[in-house]
Write an enzyme that holds these catalytic residues in place. Structure first.
Site, PDB file in Angstrom:
ATOM      1  N   ARG A 131       0.798  -1.212   0.000  1.00 58.46           N
ATOM      2  CA  ARG A 131       0.000   0.000   0.000  1.00 58.46           C
ATOM      3  C   ARG A 131       0.842   1.279   0.000  1.00 58.46           C
ATOM      4  NH1 ARG A 131      -4.716   0.655   4.333  1.00 58.46           N
ATOM      5  NH2 ARG A 131      -5.277  -1.316   3.349  1.00 58.46           N
TER       6      ARG A 131
ATOM      7  N   HIS B  89      -8.229  -3.322  -7.772  1.00 54.74           N
ATOM      8  CA  HIS B  89      -7.977  -2.586  -6.531  1.00 54.74           C
ATOM      9  C   HIS B  89      -9.240  -2.513  -5.681  1.00 54.74           C
ATOM     10  CE1 HIS B  89      -5.220  -0.011  -4.273  1.00 54.74           C
ATOM     11  NE2 HIS B  89      -6.207   0.832  -4.060  1.00 54.74           N
TER      12      HIS B  89
ATOM     13  N   TYR C 281     -17.729  13.891 -13.734  1.00 57.58           N
ATOM     14  CA  TYR C 281     -17.609  15.077 -14.582  1.00 57.58           C
ATOM     15  C   TYR C 281     -16.297  15.144 -15.354  1.00 57.58           C
ATOM     16  CZ  TYR C 281     -21.497  16.735 -11.716  1.00 57.58           C
ATOM     17  OH  TYR C 281     -22.705  16.849 -11.086  1.00 57.58           O
TER      18      TYR C 281
END
Length: 839
Positions: free
Chosen positions: A31, A77, A121
């Site tokens: 990580r 993921h 967006y």
């Protein structure tokens, strides 16, 4: 019993320890820390790989970010969507990554800390540079592993052609460790890689630093000082000071500080807000307004400086108090073979080159295998084309395709693969042109196979391939440095925060000190009543006033013979009518002691030649004189040093700076003065007691009131002042030269009207006198108004004391033509340096 048998008793301490170790290792490896080879944490690697698998490349239209996040989330993921989206967003921000890897369209945030728009967006695709990191991933160049649900495969590392860990840096907080790696310039890093390959690894960190000068941040700015950079390159840890770039622009009415670049990871909006807060809290003076005039052409923060304020001083205060100067703490920790390791510059370059070598080797093996397979097929096709009629006859007479394959294998000693290729051959390949193409392709394949085998067998050729590919990347994507380097400077000098203005230092009888700008004092005509100079307690009065510049060093000498040091800017500033601050709070002076003398030196510690050619001349109230080299007092100590050894009933009253060629005059209270050359006093050590300079009268109240050093007999005259405000200028030649130790000659006719002598000064027509009496009244007058008269006369009235029943406490000289300007000539630093302010 059955239930009890199903319960396994374990030690909770051991369980907590093993569980936490498992958790921490998962965070470290999977990580928070980047892999040294491609410089990526798993989330970044998965984002780029997922985009590549989607066909979301730089030559195709943008895709919605939500589409990309969904792909990565669902396949590789299994974490929160925001973690994937923000990882992708950061790779698109040109102020976050030195070389962005994602080409974003839409609102991806700003350097002001604005959040990006929601992923529904925005749109994105891979940048051309990111494609270089994924190139050859389909050629067995890297290992793949199963994804979280074992349904797909993902790469364990990318076959990058870019030394991404160095050029883009990384940061992350794991468990028990963290990493913070700065970005670097790609051209410099690739040059260093090429140099490493050329030297066959026999190059040290210092050699690599000829190529990689320093980190290169996407926001530009300036690296201020090189020690931290050097330490980071050599050890993997270091602290780099970053300064924003600022210029001073002169406007019609005032100056402006224009900030065009800020340190890496500094939030511009918060920086501007913090500057405004500092101004409102009055922690920074001199700023009238702060505006953000940044636009698409670049950053521009405008700080308006008030009139009469020094812009450089304001800028230095911004560097000290705000994030305009920040530090970047380098901590190069990355995963090497799955284990965290601290890496220096050479380690990172070495491990990247080794990764490239493995990628090129695996790619070459893959390509060789494919080439050999193709050559094998071409050999069969060529045999078939040479025997085309027979081949057609065999195929036509065969019952099925497999039968045809078997008969061709038997007839022409072909492999099954070759026979299958012949059976599946199209009729157009029977044309003469196509047969020529087959032979040409076979020749090319043979050359390729020879070349690939050469790469695998010869390490030098393999390394040349790596060099050529790196050079290609540099030509395509290399650019100039954005971050400048200032090698010489390290920490901020305290002097940078103060303009070198001229000040008047005021010390009261009870030991209160302050500095006041010279411009607060104004000249008055001789005989005037004077202006209120300083508010003191009833029993206190101003005793000493000295001119000094802000950057000068002041040496304080106490009545008990100790020496202390202070920079002028360390003395608290106060208005003309304030009492100042107790010296005891600034210096570690013993109780019962008081400062009696002061010397101002422009460059005490840096001007070696000056301090070894000048002397301090000490005079005590009992007439003892001592001469010591200034160098003995050039090493400041917080608790002071012994400057002179005194007898029990004696006290130090005066210290003068000399060049070894001055004449000395000493005067006593009863109006006599002695003149002798300073050569009559031999040079002694710092703690010596000195020799007799003037013998006093038998009167128990008699004592020395002052000592002056004559530096220019042609211009200077002797001024003496009495308690009741009388003074007189006399020619120096009126005082005959004698040897030290005499009683001297009369310098002022002492009467009840004049009072005892309080001071002796050397003055010229260019001087002004500043006179302070015991009630704190100040008067400034021009020395040129006083005529030169005989030494034995009574003198003229300097200040009117009849109405006040007062006495003069102290006199000081300053330059007469600098009423509202400076006390010391700013055009001539040597003159400033040798000037000896008088008490």
């Amino acid at each position: 019993m059955v239930d009890q048998d199903r319960i396994i008793k374990i030690n909770i301490e051991e369980e907590m320890k093993s569980a936490y170790i498992d958790y921490s290792m998962s965070v470290i490896v999977s990580r928070a820390l980047p892999d040294v080879r491609d410089g990526f944490k798993p989330v970044h690697r998965r984002v780029l790989f997922g985009m590549n698998e989607l066909g979301n490349t730089s030559d195709k239209p943008y895709k919605k970010s939500a589409r990309i996040v969904g792909e990565v989330l669902g396949k590789y993921h299994p974490h929160g969507d925001s973690s994937v989206y923000y990882a992708m967003v950061r790779m698109a921000q040109k102020w976050s990554l030195r070389y962005p890897l994602v080409d974003g369209q839409g609102n991806f945030g700003s350097v002001d800390g604005d959040s990006p728009a929601a992923m529904r967006y925005t749109e994105a695709r891979l940048s051309k540079l990111a494609e270089e990191m994924l190139r050859d991933i389909d050629k067995d160049t890297v290992d793949f592993q199963l994804n979280f649900d074992d349904t797909l495969k993902e790469p364990t590392v990318l076959p990058t052609r870019i030394p991404n860990l160095l050029v883009n840096g990384a940061s992350g907080i794991a468990v028990g460790m963290a990493t913070n790696m700065p970005p670097h310039n790609m051209s410099e890093v690739i040059d260093a890689c090429l140099a490493y390959i050329d030297a066959k690894g026999e190059i040290d960190v210092e050699g690599l630093m000829h190529y990689v000068k320093a980190p290169d941040f996407p926001t530009g700015a300036t690296i201020y000082g090189y020690a931290g950079v050097k330490e980071a390159f050599e050890t993997g840890r270091g602290r780099i000071i970053l300064r924003g770039k600022a210029e001073i622009e002169a406007d019609h009415s005032h100056e402006k500080i224009i900030i065009t670049e800020i340190p890496y990871l500094v939030n511009k909006a918060e920086l501007i807000k913090y500057i405004a807060d500092l101004v409102n809290e009055k922690r920074i003076d001199g700023i009238s307004n702060v505006n953000d005039e940044s636009d698409r052409s670049g950053m521009r923060i405008v700080v308006d400086v008030k009139r009469d304020f020094n812009s450089n001083v304001v800028l230095n205060k911004l560097y000290k108090l705000t994030a305009l100067q920040s530090s970047f703490s380098v901590n190069n920790i990355a995963l090497v073979n799955g284990r965290p390791r601290q890496l220096n510059l050479k380690d990172m370059i070495q491990l990247f080159v080794e990764h490239r070598k493995e990628v090129v080797t695996r790619r070459t093996r893959f390509e060789l295998k494919k080439a050999e397979e193709r050559a094998h097929i071409l050999e069969g096709l060529i045999i078939a084309s040479d025997n085309i009629d027979e081949v057609i006859a065999i195929i036509k007479s065969s019952a099925n395709p497999q039968d045809a394959i078997n008969r061709l294998m038997e007839r022409f000693q072909l492999s099954e693969i070759q026979s299958r290729a012949i059976v599946e051959m199209r009729l157009r390949q029977l044309t003469g042109l196509e047969q020529e193409k087959l032979r040409a392709e076979y020749e090319e394949i043979e050359k390729l196979i020879a070349r690939l085998k050469e790469i695998l067998e010869n390490e030098d050729i393999c390394m040349q391939v790596i060099k050529d590919e790196l050079a290609e990347i540099k030509d395509k994507y290399g650019d100039e440095r954005k971050t400048d380097i200032v090698y010489a400077s390290e920490e901020l000098n305290p002097e940078d925060f103060y303009a070198d203005d001229e000040m008047i230092i005021t010390i009261s009888h009870l030991g209160y000190i302050k500095r006041t700008p010279l411009s607060e004092f104004r000249a008055q005509a001789r005989g005037g009543v004077g202006a209120k100079g300083s508010e003191t307690r009833d029993e206190d009065f101003v005793e000493y006033i000295y001119p000094a510049s802000m950057h000068a060093t002041m040496l304080f000498f106490t009545a008990r013979g100790k020496c202390y040091w202070l920079k002028v800017f360390e003395i608290p500033e106060g208005a003309k009518n304030t009492k100042g601050r107790a010296i005891q709070n600034l210096l570690n002076i013993e109780s019962g002691d008081s400062v009696n003398a002061f010397i101002r030196i422009k460059n005490l510690t840096s001007d070696v030649e000056f301090i070894n050619s000048h002397y301090l001349l000490f005079c005590t109230k009992k007439g003892v004189i001592k001469k010591t080299l200034l160098e003995a007092y050039s090493r400041p100590r917080q608790n002071g040093v012994n400057a002179i050894t005194l007898h029990e009933d004696d006290g130090l009253i005066q210290v003068r700076l000399t060049n070894g060629n001055n004449e000395v005059l000493i005067a006593n209270r009863n109006g006599r003065a002695i003149r002798f050359h300073e050569n009559a006093v031999r040079v002694m050590g710092r703690t010596a007691a000195g020799v007799i300079g003037m013998r006093l009268d038998d009167d128990p109240e008699d004592e020395v009131v002052g000592m002056v050093c004559v530096k220019d007999k042609e211009k200077e005259t002797i001024l003496v002042v009495s308690e009741q405000g009388y003074g007189k200028r006399s020619s120096i030649d009126d005082y005959r030269i004698t040897n030290r130790g005499g009683k001297g000659v009369k310098t002022l006719n002492i009467t009840e009207k004049t009072g005892k002598l309080v001071g002796i000064k050397t003055v010229t027509d260019e001087n002004d006198l500043m006179i302070i009496n015991k009630s704190g009244i100040t008067i400034r007058m021009k020395v040129a108004d006083l005529h030169i008269i005989g030494r034995a006369t009574q003198g003229v009235r300097l200040i009117n004391l009849e109405k006040r029943n007062d006495e003069i406490a102290s006199v000081c000289k300053v330059m007469s033509d600098l009423d509202e300007e400076e006390a010391i000539n700013p055009e001539n630093p040597e003159e400033n340096k040798e000037e000896n302010p008088e008490e």
